[in-house]
Motif scaffolding. Structure first.
Motif, PDB file in Angstrom:
ATOM      1  N   PHE A 263      -3.465  55.191  39.425  1.00 30.46           N
ATOM      2  CA  PHE A 263      -2.860  53.859  39.462  1.00 30.46           C
ATOM      3  C   PHE A 263      -3.276  53.121  40.730  1.00 30.46           C
ATOM      4  CE2 PHE A 263       0.542  51.126  41.064  1.00 30.46           C
ATOM      5  CZ  PHE A 263       0.626  50.205  40.028  1.00 30.46           C
ATOM      6  N   GLN A 264      -3.245  53.804  41.856  1.00 34.78           N
ATOM      7  CA  GLN A 264      -3.635  53.165  43.111  1.00 34.78           C
ATOM      8  C   GLN A 264      -5.101  52.759  43.093  1.00 34.78           C
ATOM      9  OE1 GLN A 264      -2.421  55.923  46.216  1.00 34.78           O
ATOM     10  NE2 GLN A 264      -0.461  54.878  46.400  1.00 34.78           N
ATOM     11  N   PHE A 265      -5.923  53.543  42.405  1.00 35.18           N
ATOM     12  CA  PHE A 265      -7.330  53.173  42.266  1.00 35.18           C
ATOM     13  C   PHE A 265      -7.480  51.953  41.360  1.00 35.18           C
ATOM     14  CE2 PHE A 265     -11.346  53.316  39.952  1.00 35.18           C
ATOM     15  CZ  PHE A 265     -12.263  53.395  40.993  1.00 35.18           C
ATOM     16  N   ALA A 266      -6.749  51.945  40.240  1.00 31.11           N
ATOM     17  CA  ALA A 266      -6.879  50.848  39.277  1.00 31.11           C
ATOM     18  C   ALA A 266      -6.313  49.543  39.822  1.00 31.11           C
ATOM     19  CB  ALA A 266      -6.174  51.219  37.971  1.00 31.11           C
ATOM     20  N   TYR A 267      -5.235  49.630  40.603  1.00 29.85           N
ATOM     21  CA  TYR A 267      -4.558  48.432  41.111  1.00 29.85           C
ATOM     22  C   TYR A 267      -4.399  48.518  42.634  1.00 29.85           C
ATOM     23  CZ  TYR A 267      -3.241  47.833  36.192  1.00 29.85           C
ATOM     24  OH  TYR A 267      -3.251  47.689  34.828  1.00 29.85           O
TER      25      TYR A 267
ATOM     26  N   ASN B 274      -0.806  53.644  33.422  1.00 27.99           N
ATOM     27  CA  ASN B 274      -1.082  52.651  34.464  1.00 27.99           C
ATOM     28  C   ASN B 274      -0.437  51.306  34.151  1.00 27.99           C
ATOM     29  OD1 ASN B 274      -2.504  54.186  36.294  1.00 27.99           O
ATOM     30  ND2 ASN B 274      -4.514  53.655  35.479  1.00 27.99           N
ATOM     31  N   HIS B 275      -0.546  50.866  32.907  1.00 24.32           N
ATOM     32  CA  HIS B 275       0.027  49.572  32.541  1.00 24.32           C
ATOM     33  C   HIS B 275       1.552  49.592  32.620  1.00 24.32           C
ATOM     34  CE1 HIS B 275      -3.976  48.668  30.503  1.00 24.32           C
ATOM     35  NE2 HIS B 275      -3.779  47.656  31.321  1.00 24.32           N
ATOM     36  N   LEU B 276       2.171  50.699  32.233  1.00 26.08           N
ATOM     37  CA  LEU B 276       3.628  50.801  32.345  1.00 26.08           C
ATOM     38  C   LEU B 276       4.066  50.809  33.807  1.00 26.08           C
ATOM     39  CD1 LEU B 276       4.308  53.392  29.510  1.00 26.08           C
ATOM     40  CD2 LEU B 276       5.208  51.055  29.590  1.00 26.08           C
ATOM     41  N   LEU B 277       3.329  51.517  34.644  1.00 18.60           N
ATOM     42  CA  LEU B 277       3.640  51.516  36.074  1.00 18.60           C
ATOM     43  C   LEU B 277       3.509  50.107  36.652  1.00 18.60           C
ATOM     44  CD1 LEU B 277       1.784  54.777  37.167  1.00 18.60           C
ATOM     45  CD2 LEU B 277       4.260  54.414  37.228  1.00 18.60           C
ATOM     46  N   HIS B 278       2.455  49.415  36.271  1.00 18.29           N
ATOM     47  CA  HIS B 278       2.210  48.079  36.806  1.00 18.29           C
ATOM     48  C   HIS B 278       3.283  47.097  36.355  1.00 18.29           C
ATOM     49  CE1 HIS B 278      -0.126  44.245  37.385  1.00 18.29           C
ATOM     50  NE2 HIS B 278      -0.389  44.864  38.515  1.00 18.29           N
TER      51      HIS B 278
END
Length: 286
Positions: free
Chosen positions: A191-195, A158-162
């Motif tokens: 990822f969509q849930f987290a961000y 997730n952090h790499l995607l962001h």
């Protein structure tokens, strides 16, 4: 490090002994001087991309399997003791009690380090040594399968995607996951849930493509073979399904299908034999 230390790097100085940090720096300098191709990954590359620094017990260096022996010789000349820890994916170089990991594949054999890792590597500086960093796309590819109970790399993904998604080569990422696309899709949904305020980082066309594949799976129905592919994500969490419930081991099938070349699409009939003789196609109805 000292005066040139960046925010976050001071954690390494506080948490790790100088001897351990010196061993890592010695390995980096020796390999950088030698010309043996290698990439820095793990916590150090993760920090370079995301700004998040974690205390780490080792230094992760990625290289092609064909370059492992040369890297071992360089490190042995620098005072390290080397060993093959697992012939399928990792070796180690020890200097006293400190060690460096030399990784040429993922533990499940899927994310093999090949030329493309180096083609798309990014320059960086780690412990005052100019190095190449593993590309974020390949880091995501490798980390996405680390779903153990004691270690879960989903937050790293997730952090790499962001941090990197806006400039990411999404076509290459899709090709990397190939028949394991459901694993990528699951991470993109998380990822969509987290961000929720950054959903647009993932291109619409990528989500639409993966939704289309999911709908095709629904239309295809259950796969004809009762198989568990969870063993590609965890070494131990799906043992019960294979040994007690009698499901075919999806990892065993996958290894046979990849064949000696270590790539999906090799192995042909051998893959079907490993899954009980049926024509197993993980991408459809899986």
């Amino acid at each position: 490090m000292g005066a040139g230390t960046r925010p976050g790097e001071d954690l390494a100085i506080r948490e790790r002994s100088q001897g351990e940090l010196d061993a890592r720096a010695t390995a980096l300098r020796a390999l950088a001087r030698s010309g043996v191709p290698f990439l820095v990954a793990g916590a150090y590359a993760f920090f370079e991309y995301t700004g998040i620094f974690r205390d780490t017990k080792d230094l992760d260096l990625f290289l092609r399997e064909q370059d492992l022996d040369a890297a071992f010789r360089v490190l042995e000349d620098a005072g390290f003791r080397t060993e093959i820890t697992d012939s399928g994916w990792i070796g180690k170089a020890w200097q006293g009690e400190w060690f460096v990991d030399l990784i040429f594949s993922s533990g499940n054999g899927v994310a093999v380090v090949d030329d493309l890792w180096f083609t798309h590597a990014r320059p960086g500086r780690v412990m005052d040594v100019e190095v190449l960093l593993a590309p974020p796309e390949e880091m995501i590819w490798s980390k996405s399968f680390v779903l153990e109970r004691e270690r879960y790399d989903g937050a790293d993904v997730n952090h790499l995607l962001h941090a990197c998604g806006a400039g990411m080569d999404w076509d290459r990422l899709l090709r990397r996951f190939d028949r394991y696309w459901e694993v990528l899709f699951s991470h993109l949904l998380l990822f969509q849930f987290a961000y929720p305020g950054a959903r647009s980082i993932v291109p619409d066309r990528v989500i639409e493509e993966l939704v289309g594949r999911t709908l095709e799976n629904l239309r295809s129905g259950d796969h004809p073979v009762a198989m568990c592919r969870g063993s590609l994500m965890s070494r131990v969490q799906y043992v019960h399904d294979v040994e007690r419930l009698g499901l075919h081991d999806g990892r065993r099938w996958d290894e046979a299908e990849r064949g000696p070349a270590g790539r999906a699409g090799h192995g042909g009939a051998a893959g079907a034999d490993a899954a009980g003789g049926a024509d197993v196609s993980p991408g459809g109805g899986g």
